[in-house]
Design a protein around this motif. Structure first.
Motif, PDB file in Angstrom:
ATOM      1  N   ALA A 249       0.823  -1.217   0.000  1.00 18.28           N
ATOM      2  CA  ALA A 249       0.000   0.000   0.000  1.00 18.28           C
ATOM      3  C   ALA A 249       0.851   1.258   0.000  1.00 18.28           C
ATOM      4  N   ASN A 250       0.344   2.304  -0.685  1.00 17.84           N
ATOM      5  CA  ASN A 250       0.987   3.606  -0.518  1.00 17.84           C
ATOM      6  C   ASN A 250       0.061   4.612   0.173  1.00 17.84           C
ATOM      7  N   MET A 251      -1.061   4.089   0.667  1.00 14.92           N
ATOM      8  CA  MET A 251      -1.913   4.898   1.543  1.00 14.92           C
ATOM      9  C   MET A 251      -2.563   3.956   2.550  1.00 14.92           C
ATOM     10  N   ILE A 252      -2.638   4.396   3.796  1.00 10.76           N
ATOM     11  CA  ILE A 252      -3.160   3.534   4.860  1.00 10.76           C
ATOM     12  C   ILE A 252      -4.348   4.209   5.556  1.00 10.76           C
ATOM     13  N   VAL A 253      -5.428   3.431   5.698  1.00  9.90           N
ATOM     14  CA  VAL A 253      -6.567   3.912   6.488  1.00  9.90           C
ATOM     15  C   VAL A 253      -6.423   3.322   7.882  1.00  9.90           C
ATOM     16  N   ILE A 254      -6.638   4.135   8.900  1.00  4.34           N
ATOM     17  CA  ILE A 254      -6.549   3.641  10.274  1.00  4.34           C
ATOM     18  C   ILE A 254      -7.910   3.821  10.931  1.00  4.34           C
ATOM     19  N   ALA A 255      -8.473   2.729  11.403  1.00  2.00           N
ATOM     20  CA  ALA A 255      -9.795   2.775  12.041  1.00  2.00           C
ATOM     21  C   ALA A 255      -9.928   1.590  12.975  1.00  2.00           C
ATOM     22  N   TYR A 256     -10.794   1.706  13.971  1.00  2.00           N
ATOM     23  CA  TYR A 256     -11.008   0.602  14.916  1.00  2.00           C
ATOM     24  C   TYR A 256     -12.507   0.338  15.072  1.00  2.00           C
ATOM     25  N   GLY A 257     -12.818  -0.826  15.598  1.00  2.00           N
ATOM     26  CA  GLY A 257     -14.207  -1.173  15.900  1.00  2.00           C
ATOM     27  C   GLY A 257     -15.092  -1.138  14.662  1.00  2.00           C
ATOM     28  N   THR A 258     -16.318  -0.658  14.857  1.00  2.00           N
ATOM     29  CA  THR A 258     -17.278  -0.573  13.757  1.00  2.00           C
ATOM     30  C   THR A 258     -16.703   0.207  12.576  1.00  2.00           C
ATOM     31  N   ALA A 259     -16.009   1.289  12.875  1.00  2.97           N
ATOM     32  CA  ALA A 259     -15.442   2.129  11.823  1.00  2.97           C
ATOM     33  C   ALA A 259     -14.478   1.321  10.956  1.00  2.97           C
ATOM     34  N   ALA A 260     -13.751   0.379  11.585  1.00  4.85           N
ATOM     35  CA  ALA A 260     -12.785  -0.424  10.852  1.00  4.85           C
ATOM     36  C   ALA A 260     -13.490  -1.350   9.865  1.00  4.85           C
ATOM     37  N   ARG A 261     -14.652  -1.840  10.259  1.00  9.16           N
ATOM     38  CA  ARG A 261     -15.388  -2.726   9.345  1.00  9.16           C
ATOM     39  C   ARG A 261     -15.874  -1.967   8.136  1.00  9.16           C
ATOM     40  N   ILE A 262     -16.331  -0.729   8.376  1.00 12.54           N
ATOM     41  CA  ILE A 262     -16.778   0.102   7.261  1.00 12.54           C
ATOM     42  C   ILE A 262     -15.574   0.415   6.367  1.00 12.54           C
ATOM     43  N   ALA A 263     -14.454   0.742   7.024  1.00 10.63           N
ATOM     44  CA  ALA A 263     -13.251   1.107   6.277  1.00 10.63           C
ATOM     45  C   ALA A 263     -12.754  -0.071   5.441  1.00 10.63           C
ATOM     46  N   ILE A 336     -23.967   8.872  13.585  1.00 11.76           N
ATOM     47  CA  ILE A 336     -24.148   8.607  12.149  1.00 11.76           C
ATOM     48  C   ILE A 336     -23.198   7.481  11.752  1.00 11.76           C
ATOM     49  N   ILE A 337     -23.699   6.506  10.991  1.00 14.16           N
ATOM     50  CA  ILE A 337     -22.841   5.430  10.499  1.00 14.16           C
ATOM     51  C   ILE A 337     -22.566   5.690   9.023  1.00 14.16           C
ATOM     52  N   SER A 338     -21.300   5.890   8.703  1.00 15.50           N
ATOM     53  CA  SER A 338     -20.936   6.157   7.305  1.00 15.50           C
ATOM     54  C   SER A 338     -21.108   4.891   6.479  1.00 15.50           C
ATOM     55  N   THR A 339     -21.185   5.079   5.166  1.00 11.83           N
ATOM     56  CA  THR A 339     -21.208   3.921   4.272  1.00 11.83           C
ATOM     57  C   THR A 339     -19.797   3.717   3.724  1.00 11.83           C
ATOM     58  N   PRO A 340     -19.467   2.485   3.310  1.00  8.33           N
ATOM     59  CA  PRO A 340     -18.160   2.254   2.702  1.00  8.33           C
ATOM     60  C   PRO A 340     -17.939   3.163   1.500  1.00  8.33           C
ATOM     61  N   ASP A 341     -19.013   3.465   0.742  1.00  4.01           N
ATOM     62  CA  ASP A 341     -18.890   4.348  -0.418  1.00  4.01           C
ATOM     63  C   ASP A 341     -18.342   5.718  -0.043  1.00  4.01           C
ATOM     64  N   GLU A 342     -18.881   6.215   1.087  1.00  2.06           N
ATOM     65  CA  GLU A 342     -18.479   7.530   1.576  1.00  2.06           C
ATOM     66  C   GLU A 342     -16.967   7.555   1.840  1.00  2.06           C
ATOM     67  N   ILE A 343     -16.476   6.511   2.524  1.00  2.00           N
ATOM     68  CA  ILE A 343     -15.047   6.448   2.847  1.00  2.00           C
ATOM     69  C   ILE A 343     -14.251   6.260   1.553  1.00  2.00           C
ATOM     70  N   ALA A 344     -14.793   5.418   0.662  1.00  4.40           N
ATOM     71  CA  ALA A 344     -14.084   5.167  -0.592  1.00  4.40           C
ATOM     72  C   ALA A 344     -13.893   6.465  -1.364  1.00  4.40           C
ATOM     73  N   LYS A 345     -14.931   7.305  -1.368  1.00  2.00           N
ATOM     74  CA  LYS A 345     -14.835   8.594  -2.057  1.00  2.00           C
ATOM     75  C   LYS A 345     -13.737   9.456  -1.435  1.00  2.00           C
ATOM     76  N   THR A 346     -13.714   9.473  -0.104  1.00  2.00           N
ATOM     77  CA  THR A 346     -12.702  10.266   0.604  1.00  2.00           C
ATOM     78  C   THR A 346     -11.307   9.752   0.265  1.00  2.00           C
ATOM     79  N   ILE A 347     -11.148   8.426   0.289  1.00  2.00           N
ATOM     80  CA  ILE A 347      -9.853   7.832  -0.033  1.00  2.00           C
ATOM     81  C   ILE A 347      -9.447   8.247  -1.443  1.00  2.00           C
ATOM     82  N   ASN A 348     -10.407   8.107  -2.351  1.00  2.00           N
ATOM     83  CA  ASN A 348     -10.175   8.428  -3.751  1.00  2.00           C
ATOM     84  C   ASN A 348      -9.678   9.852  -3.933  1.00  2.00           C
ATOM     85  N   SER A 349     -10.372  10.786  -3.260  1.00  2.00           N
ATOM     86  CA  SER A 349     -10.015  12.188  -3.482  1.00  2.00           C
ATOM     87  C   SER A 349      -8.633  12.488  -2.906  1.00  2.00           C
ATOM     88  N   ILE A 350      -8.310  11.917  -1.747  1.00  2.00           N
ATOM     89  CA  ILE A 350      -6.969  12.144  -1.177  1.00  2.00           C
ATOM     90  C   ILE A 350      -5.920  11.506  -2.083  1.00  2.00           C
TER      91      ILE A 350
END
Lengths: 359, 325
Positions: A249-263, A336-350
């Motif tokens: 990987a050249n980018m890492i998402v860091i999350a725990y618990g429920t957030a990690a599953r979404i991530a 609020i529980i984010s959707t994986p799409d939401e995080i994917a978009k954020t990852i994409n833009s960064i």
């Protein structure tokens, strides 16, 4: 090997606790973790050596746990965010008196009474001590039903091993979701080695004293040093994390618990698009898994912290990275529980903003 | 001090037509507590500040951005209704004294459920009563933590099944007797203590009116039928409240300056089974447990009668001797 059962997260913690030899539970109603209290009411009724008490307040519940722990029992209490605030005095006492205990926090939106939706609003409170005084609490952050069950046993083991309160940090989502779980075989409580420090009557031996009032500063300093040495050992021995697709990987998402599953869902999505993104999921929040982050920072520049709050764990990530790499943040507070799409978009833009595709 | 004006004249046509606790809230069908709050608010009138400890009533009435409250209302954590009520009263007093607000009789009222009053809120309630704030505290007692899913409280009656006092082979449900909070309040020597029920609306509203007039702390304990938690039919709410009084399970009385008076007289108590049989939470009870409950009800009722008859005479006595002769 016992068979798979479908169970709600909160009830899984209850069953795992009973199997780990927990014989004392004190609770007080608060949503969204009542299923655990209710489960323990029935489970303890069914055991001939178990005790369930519904206390008159959270403060009473944690202090009952102090009493039960002093008497040598594996003891547990649980609550949700506002109730955990009320328990902080007791947690500080547990730390000072070096008493083992397991505390479950099913986090919900805050501050104040907040709401009853899943949130990760109590990271600071959990990892920075929460109560008063110079102490630390071991914090475990499960991300699935199976892990809730496994880490509950781990929590009791750590509590006894290090004579320290251990916090299981879940959230409304973890607590309410039903998942298939395989439980470990129950431990026979008679096989526990006797504890040398418990208060159980002093006939025929010198009496023992457990206290947390040390008026003489050198004595207090001794305790603080002893605790600090213990925390150093814990920091060395138990940090746990899960790495997912991090090797290239050249980018890492860091999350725990429920957030990690979404991530994780989001990482899968962006991998399909060809983005080299991985996930680091801390399982122990204190001690924080610094080492894997540090190692990743040798070849990764961009880090995205995703939390269901306005940015708390990000502090620990920055401390672990010691200034290396860029730390981005995405958070949704308030239950609020984010959707994986939401995080994917954020990852994409960064990812594209930082021109990582050219690496 | 005699705070009784001619409250007996309080008739349905004199009841305020204004609604201070409005319809459209999210209470369950047949909720006795929402009805009681509506009546309480009518008796209190608009010059009131309500401090509401968390529980069903806060959740059903204040789902942002809507609200059922047409009165100044503040919501707070579980254990603090009496403490925040004390603060409201003291704050209003200070502002009045400084001439910052008009010199009007604005009543501070704290309300909470049985869990928030009898369990976790006992400490702050006792403190407020002891300090003597000009505060009315109303406990809406539906006999368990209904909002969080029917967990037992110290207000849950003996034998009732709840999720944390489950009935089954190992247990018949709640194993302790209901805590008598009105008596604890009487022991604080406050000017006015009463029990009430929305099934007797005029009696209830009279009591609220009296308590509003009192200068000093007052306490009303209101039995609020909860069809959801009691597992009773929602069309029986008013009847259940009446049966509680007619069987002597929940007698309606008031204590004014230490003098007891039964406000709803019952000529002959009905058997307690009449009350228990309509409720699913008592469905599992065997005749011997019902017998125990019956015994206890008689015992408690007789104790109350003793206080009504005995203490009346006793409290009129003046001490005329000399101390330390």
């Amino acid at each position: 090997m016992s068979k798979k059962v479908l169970m709600r997260g909160s009830q899984a913690i209850g069953e795992a606790a009973v199997r780990a030899g927990c014989r004392f539970y004190a609770g007080y109603p608060i949503t969204p973790q009542n299923e655990l209290t209710e489960y323990m009411a029935e489970a303890m009724d069914g055991l001939n050596d178990g005790t369930f008490i519904q206390a008159e307040s959270e403060l009473a519940a944690i202090n009952m746990v102090i009493g039960a722990s002093m008497a040598g029992a594996r003891a547990m209490t649980s609550s949700s965010s506002p109730g955990i605030s009320l328990k902080q005095e007791g947690i500080s006492f547990l730390a000072a008196q070096e008493l083992p205990a397991v505390i479950v926090n099913t986090m919900r939106g805050g501050p104040g009474l907040g709401n009853i939706a899943p949130s990760q609003s109590d990271y600071f409170q959990a990892t920075r001590g929460g109560g008063h005084g110079d102490y630390r609490t071991i914090v475990l952050a499960p991300a699935s039903g199976q892990e809730l069950a496994d880490l509950t046993r781990t929590a009791f083991e750590y509590a006894d091993k290090y004579r320290s309160p251990v916090l299981i940090l879940g959230d409304g989502m973890m607590g309410q979701m039903m998942e298939p779980i395989v439980f470990p075989e129950p431990i026979d409580v008679r096989t526990f080695s006797p504890k040398s420090w418990i208060l159980d009557g002093a006939k025929g031996r010198p009496s023992r004293i457990i206290l947390s009032l040390l008026l003489n500063p050198p004595e207090q300093e001794d305790l603080n040093w002893r605790l600090a040495r213990k925390y150093e050992i814990i920091t060395r021995e138990i940090p746990m994390s899960e790495s997912y697709m991090t090797s290239d990987a050249n980018m890492i998402v860091i999350a725990y618990g429920t957030a990690a599953r979404i991530a994780k869902g989001a990482v899968k999505r962006v991998r399909e698009l060809g983005l080299k993104v991985g996930l680091l999921r801390p399982i122990t929040l204190w001690p924080f898994p610094n080492r894997p982050l540090k190692e990743l920072s040798r070849h990764v520049r961009e880090f995205l912290v995703f939390e269901m709050n306005m940015g708390q764990m990000i502090d620990d990530v920055k401390l672990a990275l010691e200034g290396r790499g860029n730390v981005h943040f995405y958070g949704r507070p308030g239950g609020i529980i984010s959707t994986p799409d939401e995080i994917a978009k954020t990852i994409n833009s960064i990812y594209h903003r930082q021109h990582l595709e050219e690496d | 001090m005699n705070i009784i004006e001619n409250f007996e004249l309080y008739a349905p046509r004199l009841i305020d037509k204004e609604e201070y606790f409005c319809s459209g809230h999210r209470a369950c069908q047949g909720c006795g507590e929402a009805l009681a709050i509506r009546l309480m608010c009518k008796a209190l009138g608009p010059d009131t500040v309500v401090a509401n400890g968390t529980g069903c009533m806060e959740v059903i009435s204040s789902f942002y951005p809507t609200t059922a409250w047409n009165l100044p209302w503040i919501h707070l954590a579980f254990e603090n209704a009496a403490a925040v009520g004390s603060g409201v009263e003291a704050g209003l007093k200070a502002l009045r004294r400084k001439g910052k607000i008009p010199d009007r009789d604005v009543k501070a009222v704290a309300i909470a459920g049985d869990g928030g009053t009898m369990d976790i809120g006992m400490q702050s309630l006792s403190g407020a009563m002891e300090r003597g704030h000009d505060l009315l505290y109303v406990c809406f007692d539906n006999e368990a933590y209904m909002n969080t899913g029917i967990q037992r409280s110290s207000g849950t009656p003996f034998g009732a099944a709840t999720t944390t006092s489950p009935a089954g082979r190992a247990s018949f449900g709640q194993k302790t007797w209901k805590k008598n909070v009105p008596e604890i309040m009487v022991a604080h020597n406050v000017p006015y203590v009463a029990t009430a029920s929305p099934s007797y609306p005029l009696d209830f509203m009279n009591k609220v009116k009296k308590a509003r007039k009192v200068k000093g702390p007052s306490y009303i304990h209101c039995l609020s039928v909860c069809p959801t938690g009691w597992r009773s039919a929602s069309n029986l709410t008013i009847k259940m409240g009446r049966l509680a009084v007619e069987t002597g399970v929940f007698p309606l009385y008031e204590v004014e300056d230490g003098k007891y008076r039964i406000t709803v007289e019952v000529d002959e108590l009905r058997p307690v089974e009449d009350y228990l049989k309509h409720q699913g939470r008592f469905r599992h009870l065997t005749p011997d447990v019902i017998e125990m409950i019956q015994e206890r009800v008689y015992q408690e009722y007789n104790k109350l009668l003793d206080k009504v008859n005995g203490l009346h005479a006793w409290s009129d006595l003046k001490f005329e001797g000399e101390l330390f002769e």
